[in-house]
Design an enzyme around this catalytic site. Structure first.
Site, short mmCIF file in Angstrom:
data_model
loop_
_atom_site.label_atom_id
_atom_site.label_comp_id
_atom_site.label_asym_id
_atom_site.label_seq_id
_atom_site.Cartn_x
_atom_site.Cartn_y
_atom_site.Cartn_z
N GLY A 293 -11.10 1.85 -1.70
CA GLY A 293 -12.01 0.97 -0.89
C GLY A 293 -12.52 1.73 -0.07
N ARG A 331 -8.57 -2.40 13.99
CA ARG A 331 -7.80 -0.98 13.75
C ARG A 331 -7.16 -0.49 14.70
NH1 ARG A 331 -8.96 2.73 11.16
NH2 ARG A 331 -7.29 2.58 9.39
N TYR A 335 -3.19 -0.43 14.34
CA TYR A 335 -2.77 1.00 13.61
C TYR A 335 -3.15 2.27 14.68
CZ TYR A 335 -4.06 -1.78 9.49
OH TYR A 335 -4.33 -2.72 8.82
N CYS A 364 -8.88 -11.31 26.36
CA CYS A 364 -7.98 -11.36 27.25
C CYS A 364 -6.97 -10.68 26.46
CB CYS A 364 -7.69 -12.66 27.44
SG CYS A 364 -8.67 -13.63 28.05
N1 LLP Z 1 -5.53 -1.02 -4.28
C1 LLP Z 1 -4.39 -1.78 -3.57
C2 LLP Z 1 -3.37 -2.40 -4.67
C3 LLP Z 1 -4.36 -1.80 -2.55
O1 LLP Z 1 -3.61 -2.68 -1.84
C4 LLP Z 1 -5.31 -1.36 -1.75
C5 LLP Z 1 -5.34 -1.18 -0.11
C6 LLP Z 1 -6.41 -0.44 -2.05
C7 LLP Z 1 -6.40 -0.38 -3.30
C8 LLP Z 1 -7.61 0.14 -1.46
O2 LLP Z 1 -7.17 1.07 -0.52
P1 LLP Z 1 -8.13 2.20 0.14
O3 LLP Z 1 -8.86 2.92 -0.98
O4 LLP Z 1 -9.21 1.42 0.70
O5 LLP Z 1 -7.40 2.75 1.00
N2 LLP Z 1 -6.34 -2.61 6.55
C9 LLP Z 1 -5.56 -1.25 6.51
C10 LLP Z 1 -5.86 -0.64 4.98
C11 LLP Z 1 -4.75 -1.75 3.97
C12 LLP Z 1 -5.02 -1.46 2.78
C13 LLP Z 1 -4.43 -2.29 1.71
N3 LLP Z 1 -4.57 -2.18 0.48
C14 LLP Z 1 -6.67 -0.44 7.36
O6 LLP Z 1 -7.57 -0.88 8.05
O7 LLP Z 1 -6.50 0.76 7.34
#
Ligand code: LLP
Length: 739
Positions: A293, A331, A335, A364
């Site tokens: 992603g 973020r 994080y 706020c």
């Molecule tokens: N597949 C599964 C089963 C996942 O849970 C995720 C991400 C992905 C693929 C994609 O991961 P990527 O390639 O995008 O790293 N909100 C957090 C990230 C949470 C990711 C959750 N799962 C952030 O902003 O860093």
């Protein structure tokens, strides 16, 4: 950190042929921008490097990073798939027309409804998270009996410790996702259940070790561990699995302190590892999936803000205030994520005069931060700030916190822009709320019952639910007199019964109904008013515009008034304590009535005759007479009652009527009887364009504020004048009262 097609010209930052500052002005800030070429570049890398001769390689874009139809279209072009996490995701994907066979459904707590929806939509792969889900699926599938077995993968946890923020690690032994590969018995039981089912086919396994992972080694380890696991599972179960899905998680470079990431070699390391062991392990893997992603959209997207001002605190901190922050990019707060920023209209990287600042948003919350202790080129009010690398988990995790509206999302491709998501409007903030309880209106005239009867007799079902509930739930109107009109040759009592059965207030909140009658020409005898009373009717007009056996309407003989029978009827209504509505009567009948009855008198829908000479409007004397008996005049939105000239049929002109009525009758004797006709097929466009249906009634309140009425005065006219006098006549409420 800059995108592929960004460049600097005369200290100004551009993407494609667009100056960032110009985009910020055109689409307003905060604004998410994607460099489409950058996205395509990442997709090309994946296409070229995630390949093997031994099995099919399939890239599944993780939509949680950013989802919009325009993005799905690009993915579709590349023949890739989509990963979804919920029924909501599936809904959006299906609605965009994306081929569902290339969609993977995840989720560690899928509901029955979600699974049913996924099966109905023919989702390509369901990733089962745990034992219970296999049982639930089997139960659903036994009922649905799909022709083809549903393709499933089992999510397992390989126990790989990836080096990333703890909130985005997903493969510790304590992680909530999947079943541990070390829990052999459970895994084997799940496999057995799947094998025994005639409705599902367990194709293989899925794992996802975390997100924003920078070491290729973590993926190699995960791949190796999964291959070892599959080999053991196959031996134990004498079964060959064909699919291995290794999830996403490839990191990106947010700041110069992050290591640079080579996506190509990361994905190559996966295929190399598999290729190396496949033959040796004698595995039957035919398809390998990855689910990136962030690595596809993260670096391709950036956010633009406008500087609102600066502050140096007594403690010595320099703040730069911008018009976004945690609501468009959570973020940093969630994080402690670090970003790189620039002043887009003054990019001067080597300036020696950098100041150390915190760039913060308007919420706020002290955590509403974009960057802290950041050396920034000197800024001024109205400058454009760019935060790089916000393309993943920026928009998708945005919120309306503190009443902020989400900014637009624009894709730029060289000299073209494409608006992928429009900027929200304030109205969007109220889209899902049920009512606005502080501002409330009572509508003393609605032809609801007649509309419900008409539709029901035409065979149209659920008119109330389908047409009126959506409108009223979006409206400031919290109560109404629902009336039944009475055409010639009409079985009034039967029609009322039919219409009453159609009302279902449960889906509204705080809604109150008084039942009323618009004309009694079909009342066979005076005594029959008691039958209607027994049915719940507490209000009646004796005529419409016609003359009938009881009285004379506004468009009939001006010299004829009430008949003796009519007088008897009025007296009976008064005995029953009903609301006596003088609307539609001619002037003579109006005054005749006032000689006989003295309480519960209203004129539910009509305007001021001196401003618009219409037979249905009332003279100043009539208004005075009404006020004298503590009556109410309900001002109305019928166009031709507001003004004869079409160009003057405006809300402003309506407010003139209101002002005049107040001057004659005083605040306490005015209410509204809107007479909305949007739903009456014979009278389309008969209300003021600005308030053409119930959803726009709030504009009247805005107008009342504009002409200087106080909150209390507004509430009286809109609601309390009627409600305080006649709340005992309310026969139904959304909270369940039904006498
Ligand atoms: N597949 C599964 C089963 C996942 O849970 C995720 C991400 C992905 C693929 C994609 O991961 P990527 O390639 O995008 O790293 N909100 C957090 C990230 C949470 C990711 C959750 N799962 C952030 O902003 O860093």
């Amino acid at each position: 950190m800059r995108t592929i097609s960004m460049k600097v010209k005369d200290n100004e930052l551009y993407v494609g042929s667009f100056k960032l500052e110009t985009l910020a002005k055109q689409f307003k800030t905060p604004l998410y921008v994607y460099d489409e070429q950058h996205i395509r570049h990442q997709l090309d890398i994946l296409k070229e490097n995630f390949q093997s001769k031994k099995y099919e390689c399939m890239t599944i874009y993780a939509t949680k990073a950013f989802l919009a139809p325009y993005m799905m279209q690009i993915i579709h072009e590349y023949g890739m798939g989509l990963d979804s996490v919920s029924e909501g995701d599936l809904y959006m994907i299906h609605r965009a027309g994306f081929p569902m066979s290339r969609v993977v459904l995840h989720g560690n707590n899928k509901t029955k409804e979600e699974l049913i929806y996924a099966i109905k939509q023919n989702v390509g792969y369901i990733v089962v998270d745990r034992m219970e889900e296999i049982d639930l699926l089997e139960e659903i599938l036994t009922e649905m009996k799909p022709k083809q077995p549903i393709q499933i993968l089992l999510r397992v946890n390989p126990g790989i410790h990836a080096h990333t923020h703890e909130y985005i690690q997903t493969s510790l032994l304590s992680s909530k996702f999947g079943e541990s590969i070390y829990d052999e018995k459970k895994i084997d039981d799940i496999i057995k259940k799947a094998k025994n089912s005639s409705f599902m086919k367990l194709l293989g396994f899925h794992c996802h070790i975390g997100s924003n992972i920078h070491q290729a080694k973590s993926f190699q380890d995960a791949t190796q561990t999964m291959l070892d696991f599959m080999k053991k599972v196959e031996e134990r179960n004498h079964y060959s699995f064909e699919v291995l899905n290794l999830g996403g998680g490839f990191g990106i470079q947010y700041t110069k302190d992050d290591s640079k990431i080579d996506l190509a070699s990361m994905v190559q390391s996966i295929t190399k590892t598999i290729d190396q062991y496949l033959d040796q392990y004698d595995l039957g893997i035919q398809k390998v999936m990855i689910e990136p992603g962030r690595s596809i959209v993260g670096e391709a997207g950036f956010t633009l803000y406008t500087v609102g001002g600066m502050k140096k605190t007594y403690g010595g901190k320099n703040y730069v205030f911008v018009d976004g922050g945690m609501t468009d990019n959570i973020r940093p707060a969630l994080y402690q994520a670090k970003y790189t920023v620039d002043v887009a209209n003054h990019v001067d990287i080597d300036s020696p005069h950098k100041e150390i600042v915190d760039i913060v948003g308007p919420c706020c919350e002290s955590g509403d931060i974009i960057v802290t202790d950041y050396p920034l080129t000197p800024v001024q009010k109205n400058d454009t700030i760019v935060t790089y690398c916000t393309g993943a988990y920026g928009y998708s995790m945005s919120s309306n916190y503190n009443g902020s509206v989400r900014g637009a999302v624009v894709f730029v491709n060289e000299n073209q822009t494409h608006l992928a998501v429009r900027r929200e409007e304030f109205e969007d903030l109220c889209r899902t709320t049920i009512d606005i309880s502080m501002k409330r209106m009572f509508d003393c005239h609605s032809d609801m019952l007649y509309d419900l009867w008409t539709n029901k007799t035409k065979g149209i079902e659920n008119r109330f639910k389908k047409y009126h509930v959506p409108q009223l739930s979006q409206s400031v109107i919290q109560g109404s007199i629902f009336t039944m009109y009475s055409p010639n040759d009409f079985d009034l009592i039967e029609a009322c019964k039919i219409a009453l059965n159609e009302i279902h207030l449960e889906e509204l909140s705080h809604f109150k109904v008084v039942l009323g009658l618009e004309g009694l020409r079909n009342l066979k005898q005076v005594e029959d008013i008691d039958i209607l009373y027994q049915m719940g009717f507490r209000h009646a007009m004796v005529t419409w515009n016609e003359e009938n056996k009881y009285a004379t309407g506004a468009k009939s003989n001006p010299n004829r008034g009430f008949t003796e029978e009519g007088i008897r009827l009025l007296k009976r209504m008064e005995e029953l304590d009903m609301i006596i509505d003088l609307a539609h009567l001619n002037e003579k009948s109006f005054y005749d009535a006032l000689k006989v009855v003295h309480k519960n008198i209203i004129y539910s829908h009509g305007n001021v005759k001196t401003l618009c000479d219409h037979p249905r409007n009332v003279t100043d004397d009539q208004m005075k007479a009404l006020a004298k008996v503590d009556g109410l005049l309900g001002l109305t939105l019928a166009n031709n009652f507001v003004d004869k000239e079409e160009q003057n049929q405006t809300l402003d002109r309506f407010l003139e009527h209101l002002k005049h009525a107040i001057s004659i009758m005083g605040i306490d004797h005015i209410c509204f009887g809107f007479d909305f006709m949007d739903y009456l097929s014979d009278f389309p466009n008969s209300n003021l364009e600005e308030v053409k249906d119930a959803t726009f009634a709030y504009r009247i309140i805005e107008g009342m504020e504009k002409i200087g009425l106080s909150e209390e005065e507004i509430d009286k006219i809109c609601y309390r004048n009627f409600y305080d006098r006649y709340q005992d006549k309310i026969i139904m409420t959304s909270e369940g009262k039904k006498k």
